[in-house]
Design a protein around this motif. Structure first.
Motif, mmCIF file in Angstrom:
data_model
loop_
_atom_site.group_PDB
_atom_site.id
_atom_site.type_symbol
_atom_site.label_atom_id
_atom_site.label_comp_id
_atom_site.label_asym_id
_atom_site.label_seq_id
_atom_site.Cartn_x
_atom_site.Cartn_y
_atom_site.Cartn_z
ATOM 1 N N UNK A 167 55.479 -9.730 -28.588
ATOM 2 C CA UNK A 167 56.194 -9.103 -27.463
ATOM 3 C C UNK A 167 57.452 -9.894 -27.105
ATOM 4 N N UNK A 222 52.866 -12.628 -21.807
ATOM 5 C CA UNK A 222 53.369 -11.975 -23.021
ATOM 6 C C UNK A 222 52.841 -12.637 -24.291
ATOM 7 N N UNK A 259 59.243 -9.210 -17.279
ATOM 8 C CA UNK A 259 58.322 -9.138 -18.412
ATOM 9 C C UNK A 259 58.719 -8.124 -19.485
ATOM 10 N N UNK A 260 59.929 -7.582 -19.414
ATOM 11 C CA UNK A 260 60.368 -6.697 -20.503
ATOM 12 C C UNK A 260 61.889 -6.763 -20.645
ATOM 13 N N UNK A 261 62.392 -6.284 -21.774
ATOM 14 C CA UNK A 261 63.815 -6.444 -22.102
ATOM 15 C C UNK A 261 64.727 -5.719 -21.099
ATOM 16 N N UNK A 298 47.282 -12.451 -28.450
ATOM 17 C CA UNK A 298 46.998 -11.217 -27.709
ATOM 18 C C UNK A 298 45.544 -11.124 -27.237
#
Lengths: 303, 327
Positions: B150, B146, B123-125, B324
Motif C-alpha cells: 500500500x 498501511x 492514509x491514501x495518495x 498485511x
C-alpha cells in the motif's frame, strides 16, 4: 436545540437497517445522517437500501446527509468516497480525504471524527464550504463554548455528541476478527453478532470499552442529559444521537421531551438507562476529570 | 540513494548523540503542550533549540521540530508562537498535524518547510496530494495502518515525500484519531501530547498479584515475581465475550529493520525511529545500526542480521501493519 441522528456505527442486517430508518422518518428529530462510517466491507450488504431510506426521510421532511468512511485507505474506498456526492444529499465528512473529491463550491458538513479542536481549523473548513460541524466528543466545555461562538460568527452550526457509545479510536486492524483468531481480510463478519458493539471488560470485570470491528468505543453510553442547559448557553445548535438497537424512536422522543422541558435531567437519565438495557451513562469529556466520568454518579459508583 | 534516517531527540544531549552516531536528521519538540511527547524533563527551550540546530548543521545534519498536537481553542497563539520560534531557530522543517495550524504556517511562514505529522493519519495518495496542494506539504509521515504494497502504491501516485516508522513504540490505532487515553485519564495525545500518562498510573499489590491501573482501570495483572509492564492502554489485558488477553495488541514494539530493502523499493524517502523519551545511549545505538543498514542497502550489500535484538529484549518485536496479516 435540534436533534441529529448520527450514522449507525454498527453492522446491522439489512432489514433491521431499513426498519430503523423507517422509524426515524416519524421520530422527533430534524436531521438524519446515514451510510457506512466504520468498515467498507459492510456496505454491500445494505448499500441498495440507502437511496430508498434517503427518499423516505426527505419525504418526511428530515434534513438528510450521507457520511464518508472514518478511515479511507483502499482504492475501492477512495472510489466510494469520491462517489458520495452523487447520492444527491449533503456529504458529512468524517475523513478529510473526502474534501479531495468535493468540488469547492459544494457545501458540506463535518462529522465528529474530523479533528476540529480550534478556531483556525473551524475557519479553514468554513472557508472551504462547511455549514455544520459535529465536534469531536473529546472536547471539554471551554473548547465547545469557544468553538460555538466562532461557529456563530462564521455561520457554521455546531453540533455536540449527545447520546451513545463514544467513538474513541479507529484502526487498520479489526479487533472482532482478531478476537476470533481471523485476519481482517477473512473476518467472516464477526462484528455482525454484536449490533451494539462487544463490551470489553478489565481483568477485574469492570466494564470499560466496546469493540466494533476496526472501531473502539466506550462501554458507557455518553449522555448530555445533565449538560443541556450549559450547551444551550454555549450556543450549541444540535445534539447528536447515535443509533443503538431497541426502541430508538423512544430514545429520540425522550430527548425531545427534555429539550421541550417536559422531562427533567434525572427523569431522562433514568429513561435512557432503561432504554439502553442498563448501560452506564457518562459525560466526563465535557465536564469531568476523565471521559468515563458521569456528573451524577451516586456514591460508590465510578465518578 | 541512501534512505534518510530520522532520529528522536528528547534532550540536547540526545540530539548531539544522534548526530554523532550518524543521524541524517533529528526531530525534537519544544518543552510544552505543542508536541506529542510532552513528558516531564523532556524537550527543548528556545535557546537549546537554537544551539541544537547549530550543532546539527555544523555536522551536516538537519533538525525537524514537531508541533503536532491540536491547538486548544482560545489558545492557538501558543502554537503560532512555536512555529514562528522554530523558524527563528533556523530549523529545516516543522512537523504539523492540525489543518488550522498548517493553514497558518503556510500563510505566515511560507518559507518554512512543512511536513505532515503521523498525527494527521493521512492514509491514501489523494490525501497526501490534497495536503500538498492546500498547504504546500513536502513530506508526509505515514500512519502505522498501511502495508508495504500500500505504501508503494501511494508513492506511485504522489510526488510528496513519505517517511515511515521503522523502530520503537507502535500505535495500533490510527494516530491522531484516538481518545482512549483521555477516556481513562482526561489527557490525550491530541490535546495534551501524552498517552497513558505516568501521572495516572498506579500499581497495586493484590493478594500476591501486581495490578497496573491507568486512571483507575486495571490494564495489566501479573504474578508477584513477573516483570510488570507499563500500562499502555491499547496493549493491556482485557476480556470480551469468552476470551481474555491482549485484545488490541500484544505488548510489542515495532522493528521493521528487515523490511528496509522493501521500503526502499516502495519509494520511501525517510525512515523514522520513535522514542524521544529514550536515553541518548539507546538513541545512539539504534541510529548506528539503522545508518549501517541503509548504507548497506544503498550499496547493494546484505542487511546486517538481527542487529537490534538487545534493544527490544523483554519485549517482542513486530513488523506491524507493514505485513498485511497484522490486521
Amino acid at each position: 436545540m435540534q436533534l441529529t441522528v448520527g450514522p449507525n456505527q454498527f453492522f446491522w442486517k439489512a432489514d433491521a437497517w431499513s426498519d430503523f430508518y423507517d422509524q426515524m422518518a416519524t421520530a422527533p428529530v430534524e436531521r438524519v445522517v446515514l451510510g457506512e462510517l466504520v468498515c467498507s466491507k459492510r456496505l454491500p450488504f445494505y448499500q441498495d437500501r440507502i437511496p430508498g431510506a434517503i427518499e423516505t426521510l426527505l419525504e418526511a421532511g428530515k434534513e438528510v446527509a450521507v457520511t464518508s468512511l472514518a478511515l479511507v485507505t483502499l482504492k475501492r474506498e477512495r472510489k466510494l468516497t469520491a462517489e458520495l456526492a452523487d447520492a444527491g444529499v449533503e456529504v458529512e465528512v468524517n475523513d478529510l480525504t473526502t474534501l479531495a473529491y468535493l468540488p469547492k463550491d459544494v457545501p458540506f458538513s463535518v462529522g465528529p471524527l474530523v479533528n476540529v479542536y480550534n478556531e483556525g481549523t473551524l475557519g479553514w473548513l468554513a472557508d472551504r464550504g462547511a455549514t455544520r460541524i459535529c465536534l469531536p466528543p473529546e472536547l471539554p466545555l471551554e473548547s465547545v463554548t469557544a468553538l460555538a461562538a466562532e461557529g456563530a460568527a462564521r455561520g457554521v452550526a455546531i453540533e455536540v455528541w449527545g447520546h451513545g457509545r463514544l467513538p474513541l479510536a479507529i484502526s487498520g486492524r479489526c479487533y472482532h476478527a482478531r478476537l476470533h483468531k481471523r485476519t481482517k481480510d477473512n473476518c467472516q463478519f464477526a462484528c455482525e453478532d454484536d449490533p451494539d458493539g462487544l463490551s470489553v471488560r478489565t481483568l477485574e470485570d469492570q466494564p470499560f470499552l466496546a469493540m466494533n470491528g476496526v472501531q473502539t468505543l466506550s462501554d458507557s453510553c455518553a449522555s448530555m442529559a445533565n449538560q443541556l442547559e450549559a450547551l444551550e448557553k454555549a450556543g450549541v445548535t444540535a445534539l447528536r444521537l447515535s443509533p443503538q438497537t431497541g426502541d430508538f424512536a423512544r430514545v429520540c422522543q425522550a430527548w425531545r421531551d427534555r429539550i421541550d422541558g417536559t422531562l427533567d435531567a434525572a427523569a431522562l437519565s433514568a429513561e435512557l438507562e432503561t432504554l439502553s438495557g442498563g448501560m452506564r451513562l457518562s459525560d466526563g469529556f465535557l465536564t469531568g476529570a476523565r471521559g468515563a466520568d458521569w456528573s451524577r454518579a451516586k456514591e460508590g459508583e465510578p465518578a | 540513494m541512501v534512505m534518510e534516517i530520522v532520529c528522536p531527540a528528547g534532550t540536547p544531549a540526545s540530539l548531539r548523540a544522534a548526530v554523532k552516531a550518524g543521524a541524517h536528521t533529528v526531530y525534537c519538540g519544544f518543552a510544552d503542550e505543542t508536541n506529542a511527547r510532552n513528558f516531564p524533563g523532556l524537550n527543548f527551550d528556545r535557546d537549546e533549540m537554537r544551539e541544537g540546530v547549530k550543532f546539527a548543521h555544523d555536522h551536516g545534519a538537519q533538525v525537524l521540530v514537531a508541533i503536532n498536537t491540536y491547538p486548544r481553542a482560545g489558545a492557538e497563539a501558543i502554537w503560532h508562537r512555536a512555529v514562528a520560534d522554530a523558524e527563528k531557530c533556523g530549523v529545516d522543517a516543522v512537523i504539523l498535524a492540525d489543518v488550522g495550524l498548517l493553514a497558518y504556517a503556510a500563510k505566515h511562514h511560507p518559507g518554512l518547510r512543512r511536513h505532515l505529522s503521523v498525527q494527521a493519519a493521512a492514509a491514501n495518495a489523494d490525501m497526501l496530494n490534497f495536503y500538498a496542494s492546500e498547504f504546500g506539504v513536502k513530506r508526509v509521515v505515514l500512519p502505522r495502518v498501511l502495508s508495504v504494497p500500500e505504501i508503494a502504491a501511494i508513492n506511485a501516485e504522489t510526488a510528496v515525500e513519505t517517511e515511515v516508522f521503522v523502530f520503537g513504540g507502535l500505535c495500533v490505532m490510527a494516530e491522531g484519531r484516538c481518545s482512549l487515553s483521555s477516556y481513562a485519564t482526561g489527557l490525550s495525545p491530541n490535546m495534551n501530547g501524552v498517552c497513558s500518562p505516568a501521572s495516572h498510573v498506579e500499581y497495586h499489590d493484590d493478594h500476591g498479584a501486581l495490578s497496573a491501573k491507568l486512571g483507575g482501570f486495571t490494564i495489566h495483572k501479573v504474578g508477584a515475581d513477573e516483570p510488570a509492564p507499563y500500562p499502555t492502554l491499547c496493549k493491556g489485558c482485557f476480556s470480551a465475550g469468552d476470551a481474555s488477553g491482549h485484545l488490541f495488541e500484544d505488548p510489542v514494539s515495532l522493528n521493521a529493520e528487515k523490511l528496509i530493502p522493501q521500503l526502499a523499493k516502495a519509494g520511501v524517502t525517510a525512515l523514522k525511529i520513535e522514542g524521544r523519551q529514550r536515553s541518548r545511549s539507546y538513541v545512539a545505538q539504534v541510529v548506528r545500526n539503522f545508518r549501517a543498514a541503509v548504507e548497506a542497502q544503498a550499496a547493494g550489500r546484505p542487511m546486517p542480521e538481527g542487529m537490534l535484538a538487545q534493544l527490544t529484549e523483554g519485549q517482542a518485536a513486530t513488523a506491524g501493519a507493514y505485513k498485511k496479516i497484522w490486521r
